[in-house]
Design an enzyme around this catalytic site. Structure first.
Site, PDB file in Angstrom:
ATOM      1  N   ASP A 187      49.235  26.178  11.397  1.00  0.00           N
ATOM      2  CA  ASP A 187      48.513  25.593  10.278  1.00  0.00           C
ATOM      3  C   ASP A 187      47.525  26.649   9.808  1.00  0.00           C
ATOM      4  O   ASP A 187      46.783  27.199  10.613  1.00  0.00           O
ATOM      5  CB  ASP A 187      47.764  24.336  10.749  1.00  0.00           C
ATOM      6  CG  ASP A 187      47.090  23.628   9.593  1.00  0.00           C
ATOM      7  OD1 ASP A 187      47.803  23.192   8.679  1.00  0.00           O
ATOM      8  OD2 ASP A 187      45.851  23.533   9.594  1.00  0.00           O
ATOM      9  N   GLU A 271      54.041  26.153   6.836  1.00  0.00           N
ATOM     10  CA  GLU A 271      54.112  25.232   5.709  1.00  0.00           C
ATOM     11  C   GLU A 271      53.755  26.044   4.466  1.00  0.00           C
ATOM     12  O   GLU A 271      52.749  26.743   4.474  1.00  0.00           O
ATOM     13  CB  GLU A 271      53.053  24.161   5.936  1.00  0.00           C
ATOM     14  CG  GLU A 271      53.380  22.814   5.449  1.00  0.00           C
ATOM     15  CD  GLU A 271      52.206  21.883   5.724  1.00  0.00           C
ATOM     16  OE1 GLU A 271      52.298  20.730   5.345  1.00  0.00           O
ATOM     17  OE2 GLU A 271      51.199  22.321   6.293  1.00  0.00           O
ATOM     18  N   CYS A 346      48.023   4.491  18.387  1.00  0.00           N
ATOM     19  CA  CYS A 346      48.202   4.839  19.806  1.00  0.00           C
ATOM     20  C   CYS A 346      46.932   5.387  20.445  1.00  0.00           C
ATOM     21  O   CYS A 346      46.931   5.769  21.609  1.00  0.00           O
ATOM     22  CB  CYS A 346      49.356   5.826  19.981  1.00  0.00           C
ATOM     23  SG  CYS A 346      48.977   7.501  19.419  1.00  0.00           S
ATOM     24  N   ASP A 353      43.391  20.013  12.664  1.00  0.00           N
ATOM     25  CA  ASP A 353      44.273  21.151  12.424  1.00  0.00           C
ATOM     26  C   ASP A 353      45.353  21.300  13.498  1.00  0.00           C
ATOM     27  O   ASP A 353      46.489  21.665  13.192  1.00  0.00           O
ATOM     28  CB  ASP A 353      43.447  22.436  12.317  1.00  0.00           C
ATOM     29  CG  ASP A 353      42.410  22.331  11.214  1.00  0.00           C
ATOM     30  OD1 ASP A 353      42.754  21.806  10.138  1.00  0.00           O
ATOM     31  OD2 ASP A 353      41.258  22.757  11.422  1.00  0.00           O
TER      32      ASP A 353
HETATM   33 ZN   LIG Z   1      49.434   7.704  17.140  1.00  0.00          ZN
END
Ligand SMILES: [Zn+2]
Length: 391
Positions: A187, A271, A346, A353
């Protein structure tokens, strides 16, 4: 395989004068070509081919009295100017590349000319057509046939030569079996140079930040000067010098970083769309960020290729920062100042980042598999061979 090196060259005053005229001729061909093609495009909505139509005009121009001075320059350099223009138009018309409309080259900007016939290089000199040997500092020897020399002059007046060699060595075949533990997602941002999916952050060093600050200051000073004044050209040179320092420092750093990343991994995922989206506000930031990202990706790409490794560019938009890499839950909008968050589904704690880098890695693995490569998920614990990770 092709290998390129860039070296500093030291033309004499006469040679520099000649180069200046030659750069002018190259620029003239490019700009005139652009004018002709733009006219045609506007009037008739059709595009000429710079490659075929404009190249044919060159010999005609050289015979004319008005443009006879073009004969003085290396003819390959002028032809290449037409080809470069052709490429610029291709980038513009290709919806995938999204290039802007070609722009006129300024005599104040960086100058360049391309030479591919009658080029040679020795220990401390290079040779291009129509000139005697130019003194050069060749820091690295490359075995192979010299294919071309591209000469450039920076805004601050330094001359460089990029030498392209064709070596006997064949490029290694791309790896077919990839160890998932050796796939890294990157990233890239403005606050950091890069952050990888293993959680490592490569910071922008202090000297680079300072150089950037200095550049910004000089740029502001330039904007306060009056158009056409002597102070303005002085300020412009200072900006160019500050720019050069930033570019050199960054370039150096990127070479080291890309070397390390490629040596340590088998596939690197980046990306490419984010570049455009993230830096809409600050023009300077956009400029710096833009240039440096593309340059880093280019370095990663050729270094990976040299070793048969993979560079995957993710060019489709996906919510890399907003998706939880653990459970794929997608959260709502997240302003740039939110550096960490907890997944509501979760409850994993995320560094913004690093989470993005992990998503980029996952996305890259999907793409590698789609290309028919095998990506094994059992990490560094392979039975055969010795893996440094296991060691
Ligand atoms: Zn999650």
């Amino acid at each position: 395989m092709l290998k390129a090196i860039k070296i500093r060259i030291y033309p004499t005053t006469e040679q520099a004068d000649f180069l200046n005229r030659q750069f002018g001729a190259v620029r003239f061909c490019y700009n005139t070509g652009l004018r002709v093609m733009s006219h045609r495009y506007r009037r008739h909505g059709q595009s000429l081919s710079a490659k075929h139509d404009l190249k044919k005009l060159l010999p005609v121009a050289k015979k004319s009295r008005k443009y006879g001075w073009l004969k003085e320059a290396d003819s390959m350099a002028l032809q290449q100017a037409c080809l470069n223009l052709d490429h610029a138009f291709q980038r513009f018309f290709d919806p995938k590349q999204k290039g802007g409309y070609p722009r006129f080259k300024s005599k104040r900007g960086k100058q360049s000319s391309y030479h591919c016939v009658g080029v040679r290089a020795g220990d401390n000199w290079i040779k291009v057509p129509k000139l005697g040997p130019i003194r050069a500092r060749v820091h690295r020897k490359v075995e192979g046939r010299l294919k071309s020399i591209t000469l450039t002059r920076t805004v601050t007046g330094k001359h460089y030569a990029s030498l392209l060699f064709e070596t006997e060595q064949a490029a290694p075949a791309p790896l077919k079996d990839i160890d998932a533990a050796k796939v890294v997602g990157l990233d890239m941002g403005l606050s950091h140079l890069a952050i990888d999916s293993a959680g490592r952050k490569f910071a922008n060093p202090r000297f680079l930040k300072q150089a950037q600050k200095n550049l910004k200051r000089k740029q502001q000073a330039l904007s306060r000067t009056k158009k056409g004044s002597a102070n303005r050209s002085k300020a412009r040179l200072l900006v160019a010098k500050a720019h050069e320092r930033v570019a050199n420092a960054r370039n150096d750093l990127q070479h080291k970083l890309s070397r390390q990343i490629v040596d340590d991994n088998q596939a690197v995922i980046v990306e490419t769309l984010k570049v455009k989206n993230m830096m809409k506000n600050d023009k300077l930031a956009k400029h710096i960020g833009d240039a440096s990202w593309h340059a880093l990706i280019a370095k990663l790409e050729y270094k990976a290729k040299e070793q048969g490794k993979h560079l995957v560019k993710i060019d489709q938009w996906f919510a890399s920062s907003k998706t939880c890499h653990a459970c794929q839950h997608k959260r709502g909008a997240m302003p740039l100042n939110v550096r960490s968050w907890e997944c509501p589904a979760c409850h994993t704690q995320h560094d913004r980042d690093i989470n993005a880098a992990r998503n980029i890695k996952q996305q890259g693995i999907i793409q590698l598999k789609a290309e028919g490569l095998s990506v094994s998920a059992h990490g560094g614990l392979r039975k055969s061979g010795t893996s440094p990770a296991a060691a």
